[in-house]
Design a protein around this motif. Structure first.
Motif, PDB file in Angstrom:
ATOM      1  N   ASP A  74       0.790  -1.150   0.129  1.00 31.27           N
ATOM      2  CA  ASP A  74       0.001  -0.020   0.096  1.00 31.27           C
ATOM      3  C   ASP A  74       0.876   1.022   0.167  1.00 31.27           C
ATOM      4  O   ASP A  74       2.095   1.091   0.312  1.00 31.27           O
ATOM      5  N   LEU A 122       2.583   6.089   4.268  1.00 31.11           N
ATOM      6  CA  LEU A 122       1.896   6.995   4.966  1.00 31.11           C
ATOM      7  C   LEU A 122       2.650   8.328   4.751  1.00 31.11           C
ATOM      8  O   LEU A 122       3.776   8.339   5.013  1.00 31.11           O
ATOM      9  N   HIS A 139      -1.005   0.485  15.626  1.00 30.04           N
ATOM     10  CA  HIS A 139      -0.746   0.207  14.298  1.00 30.04           C
ATOM     11  C   HIS A 139       0.894   0.350  14.142  1.00 30.04           C
ATOM     12  O   HIS A 139       1.508   1.166  14.441  1.00 30.04           O
ATOM     13  N   LEU A 176      -1.462   1.839   4.619  1.00 35.00           N
ATOM     14  CA  LEU A 176      -2.309   2.995   4.676  1.00 35.00           C
ATOM     15  C   LEU A 176      -3.759   2.492   5.043  1.00 35.00           C
ATOM     16  O   LEU A 176      -4.579   3.036   5.731  1.00 35.00           O
ATOM     17  N   VAL A 177      -4.093   1.272   4.260  1.00 33.49           N
ATOM     18  CA  VAL A 177      -5.414   0.959   4.357  1.00 33.49           C
ATOM     19  C   VAL A 177      -5.809   0.148   5.895  1.00 33.49           C
ATOM     20  O   VAL A 177      -6.742   0.568   6.349  1.00 33.49           O
ATOM     21  N   ARG A 203      -4.223   1.532   8.626  1.00 34.45           N
ATOM     22  CA  ARG A 203      -4.244   2.737   9.427  1.00 34.45           C
ATOM     23  C   ARG A 203      -5.554   3.370   9.474  1.00 34.45           C
ATOM     24  O   ARG A 203      -6.191   3.585  10.671  1.00 34.45           O
ATOM     25  N   LYS A 204      -6.245   3.485   8.535  1.00 38.33           N
ATOM     26  CA  LYS A 204      -7.451   3.954   8.255  1.00 38.33           C
ATOM     27  C   LYS A 204      -8.639   3.132   8.955  1.00 38.33           C
ATOM     28  O   LYS A 204      -9.475   3.487   9.647  1.00 38.33           O
ATOM     29  N   ALA A 205      -8.323   1.740   8.584  1.00 31.34           N
ATOM     30  CA  ALA A 205      -9.285   0.833   9.263  1.00 31.34           C
ATOM     31  C   ALA A 205      -9.317   1.024  10.829  1.00 31.34           C
ATOM     32  O   ALA A 205     -10.478   0.909  11.729  1.00 31.34           O
ATOM     33  N   GLN A 246      -8.251   3.590  12.584  1.00 34.25           N
ATOM     34  CA  GLN A 246      -8.960   4.591  13.121  1.00 34.25           C
ATOM     35  C   GLN A 246     -10.268   4.419  13.171  1.00 34.25           C
ATOM     36  O   GLN A 246     -10.815   4.956  13.983  1.00 34.25           O
ATOM     37  N   GLN A 247     -10.910   3.790  12.348  1.00 33.12           N
ATOM     38  CA  GLN A 247     -12.308   3.779  12.237  1.00 33.12           C
ATOM     39  C   GLN A 247     -12.720   2.690  13.531  1.00 33.12           C
ATOM     40  O   GLN A 247     -13.693   3.089  14.057  1.00 33.12           O
ATOM     41  N   ARG A 284     -12.282   4.580  16.656  1.00 33.95           N
ATOM     42  CA  ARG A 284     -13.483   5.752  16.635  1.00 33.95           C
ATOM     43  C   ARG A 284     -14.934   5.208  17.052  1.00 33.95           C
ATOM     44  O   ARG A 284     -15.891   5.735  17.855  1.00 33.95           O
ATOM     45  N   THR A 302      -0.024   4.915  16.164  1.00 35.21           N
ATOM     46  CA  THR A 302       1.079   4.114  15.342  1.00 35.21           C
ATOM     47  C   THR A 302       2.375   3.797  16.182  1.00 35.21           C
ATOM     48  O   THR A 302       2.634   4.684  17.157  1.00 35.21           O
TER      49      THR A 302
END
Length: 233
Positions: free
Chosen positions: A4, A7, A163, A168-169, A171-173, A175-176, A179, A187
């Motif tokens: 990916d 970052l 993380h 990047l994939v 990381r975003k997952a 974070q979701q 949240r 990280t």
């Protein structure tokens, strides 16, 4: 698996500050029950170089909560072809280390969904204070993971997502998931082991004894943790 994108560079200090703010906002455990923490790990091949490091870090989590009456911890890991296992709930670091020492990493796809489902099942049987997850990748349907994380949020189980690396994939997952569950994300890499140890210990102390215990821990250790207690005040 294709790599990916890298970052973008971010300030480690700002990430730590954000993480600590989220922990400070998390409701503490209630009543006199011993804190219960699920420590979940990706044991696929890419994590092999840091598996031993993680073993030592979780031992620190136990050590810092012993004076609070202790913390019950359950290890969950996944690896290989659909293998996802949960160990027994233990109260001593030696027991968890013994279980972890028999685990070796195997190539396979991520199974974060199974981890989140297990956490929900456990807390329905007996309240779980928090879930800590350490991993470096995510190869599942992010909407499904978001739904499971939301369910944990409703059950009062915050997910603290750590993380490793620069996917990047993932990381975003992560974070979701943090949240939606009411938890936090941060990280780390091999050079930030001390920082990760402090943050993991802070979450463990908070899960075991709430804000007062964390304030006492802060006075004893210094480092990053005082940032957390100052926000709580």
């Amino acid at each position: 698996m294709a790599k990916d994108p890298k970052l973008p560079k971010v300030s480690p200090g700002s990430e730590v500050d954000a993480f600590l703010r989220k922990v400070a906002a998390t409701p503490p455990p209630s009543g006199d029950a011993r804190g219960r923490l699920i420590f979940a790990m990706d044991a696929t091949a890419s994590r092999e170089p840091t598996w031993d490091q993680a073993s030592h870090l979780q031992a620190e989590m136990f050590k810092e909560t012993e004076s609070l009456g202790g913390l019950e911890v359950q290890l969950i890991f996944y690896r290989g072809f659909g293998e996802c296992k949960a160990g027994p709930w233990v109260q001593r670091s030696a027991e968890l280390l013994r279980f972890m020492s028999g685990v070796f990493c195997l190539a396979g796809r991520t199974q974060i969904g199974k981890v989140l489902q297990r956490a929900a099942k456990e807390t329905k049987a007996q309240k779980v204070s928090a879930l800590v997850f350490v991993g470096d990748a995510m190869e599942e349907d992010v909407d499904h993971l978001g739904h499971l994380a939301g369910e944990l949020g409703l059950l009062g189980v915050p997910c603290f997502m750590f993380h490793e690396g620069n996917d990047l994939v993932a990381r975003k997952a992560f974070q979701q998931i943090a949240r939606l569950s009411g938890g936090a994300f941060c990280t780390f890499d091999a050079s930030s082991a001390k920082q990760l140890r402090e943050l993991l210990s802070a979450v463990a102390v908070f899960a075991a004894g709430g804000r007062k215990a964390l304030a006492d821990y802060s006075r004893k250790t210094g480092g990053l943790v005082p940032q957390l207690t100052h926000q709580i005040k």
